[in-house]
Design an enzyme around this catalytic site. Structure first.
Site, PDB file in Angstrom:
ATOM      1  N   ASP A  18       0.869  -1.162   0.000  1.00 37.31           N
ATOM      2  CA  ASP A  18       0.000   0.000   0.000  1.00 37.31           C
ATOM      3  C   ASP A  18       0.919   1.230   0.000  1.00 37.31           C
ATOM      4  OD1 ASP A  18      -2.374   1.515   0.237  1.00 37.31           O
ATOM      5  OD2 ASP A  18      -2.141   1.603   2.407  1.00 37.31           O
ATOM      6  N   ASP A  20      -0.108   5.097   1.092  1.00 38.99           N
ATOM      7  CA  ASP A  20      -0.336   5.961   2.267  1.00 38.99           C
ATOM      8  C   ASP A  20      -0.355   5.107   3.528  1.00 38.99           C
ATOM      9  OD1 ASP A  20      -1.941   8.779   1.069  1.00 38.99           O
ATOM     10  OD2 ASP A  20      -1.646   7.049  -0.217  1.00 38.99           O
TER      11      ASP A  20
END
Length: 229
Positions: A18, A20
């Site tokens: 991922d 953020d």
């Protein structure tokens, strides 16, 4: 929960992340944009303790905590566009890599592992953010929130990343800080780790998400991948 748990699979070929809350600490610039909007309306700035847990939930989470709005309300769309305009102008002003990320990615590459990104962040923000850190050219794949017709927790982005990386899902490991990350990975038979250093809120229960393990710092991933650890 601390450190790493469970026996790692030494046969991983591709590590997917991922963005953020896992690779880049984007919360400061997201909070800045939200507080600019609040300031324009005569409202005080919100504390980091309120905005930071929402950073992985995009504009919906941030506008909810900032203005009590959800996407069904009439004011949401205009406010969202204003937020994104401010955020785009400050995309890399305050957002560093999490401590240890640079060393962790270099460590993966030294081991001959390829890595990529699967994020719900739209490409118009994902790509310049990764370029700012010189990461996009090193990634085997970058799948943004608008690359596929559906975003996480739908499995489509995970399958697309696997195709780009020429890896089977079982040969990949996904690392993220939200329940949707684990859900999307599980849907394609991909093991997942939860990044406990990310944007978890008080109500999050990562131990109930069905992840294969947990890391409390980016460099802990290298330990987790060590055969026999």
């Amino acid at each position: 929960m601390r450190g790493f748990f469970f026996m790692p699979n030494p046969r991983y070929r591709t590590i997917l992340f991922d963005l953020d809350g896992t690779l880049v600490d984007t919360a400061p610039d997201l909070a800045y944009a939200l507080n600019v909007l609040r300031g324009r309306r005569g409202l005080p700035a919100l504390a980091d303790s309120l905005t930071r847990p929402q950073a992985s939930h995009g504009t919906q989470g941030l506008l909810r905590v900032g203005f009590g709005l959800d996407s069904a309300q009439a004011e949401f769309t205009a406010l969202r566009e204003e937020f994104l305009e401010v955020y785009a102008a400050n995309l890399t002003a305050r957002s560093p890599l999490f401590p240890g990320v640079a060393e962790m990615l270099a460590g993966l590459e030294e081991r001959g592992l390829q890595w990529g990104v699967v994020t719900n962040k739209p490409a118009r923000y994902t790509e310049p953010l990764l370029d700012h850190f010189g990461l996009r050219v090193r990634a085997v794949c970058v799948v943004s929130g608008d690359t596929c017709a559906q975003s996480k927790p739908h499995p489509a982005p995970m399958l697309h990343a696997c195709r780009l990386a020429a890896s089977d899902p079982a040969d990949c490991l996904y690392v993220g800080d939200a329940e949707r990350d684990v859900t999307a990975a599980a849907a394609v038979g991909m093991p997942a780790l939860v990044a406990l250093y990310g944007y978890l809120g008080e109500d999050d229960r990562p131990d109930a998400w069905g992840a294969h393990g947990f890391i409390d710092a980016p460099l802990a991933l290298l330990d987790w991948l060590q055969p026999g650890a």
